[in-house]
Enzyme design. Structure first.
Site: not given
Length: 174
Positions: A34-35, A38, A63, A89-90, A118
């Site tokens: 998911h990240d 970054k 990201h 996811h945000h 998360d």
């Protein structure tokens, strides 16, 4: 251990939400990415010990798009699934998230599940920029954000299965 916990929380929530075993396993394998975006964010921002400026936060928010760009072209189902999760996811249930301000089920169920997993993990564990919150404060936050940041159905499932969530948390300590 963050990505392991997120994978296991996501799998549990998927199963409890009624997704097939195949989809739950796919989510378990894809959610740890998911990240991945970054990697395109400067370390000076990622590891800043204090509060981010508005400009730094706007950089951090990229990201999601970076991760999607990295993963979306893959012929592999896991990677394409991870691309969707990285991008979404945000997002928030009420449309207040980023990058696209999606509302309710416009965000894929995998993105909604990973978002909850998360945030729970981020709040309940130490980070370079903050100490872990007490569990009661984390749970109060999730309840407060039910129907706003998070899918209310998923928050209910999370709370109904808190013992299993906490067992996962204990299995993969930092």
């Amino acid at each position: 251990q963050h990505v392991k916990r997120v994978a296991e929380y996501s799998y549990l929530l998927a199963v409890k939400a009624g997704l097939s075993e195949d989809k739950a396993q796919l989510l378990r394998m894809a959610s740890p990415m998911h990240d991945v975006g970054k990697i395109g964010i400067p370390d000076s921002i990622l590891f800043k010990p204090g509060k981010l400026t508005e400009e730094e936060f706007n950089i951090i928010k990229t990201h999601t798009v970076i991760g999607h760009s990295i993963l979306k072209g893959s012929p592999r189902r896991i990677m394409r699934t991870a691309a969707t999760i990285a991008l979404q996811h945000h997002e928030h249930w009420d449309g207040g998230g980023y990058p696209h301000g999606l509302v309710e089920d416009e965000t894929h169920i995998f993105g909604r599940i990973t978002a909850l997993a998360d945030v729970f993990d981020a709040l309940s564990c130490d980070r370079v920029y903050k100490k872990a919150w007490p569990l009661n404060n984390v749970l109060d936050y999730l309840r407060e954000k039910r129907g706003r940041q998070f899918d209310p159905f998923l928050v209910d499932i999370f709370m109904e299965n808190l013992d299993e969530i906490l067992a996962i948390h204990a299995t993969y300590p930092d």
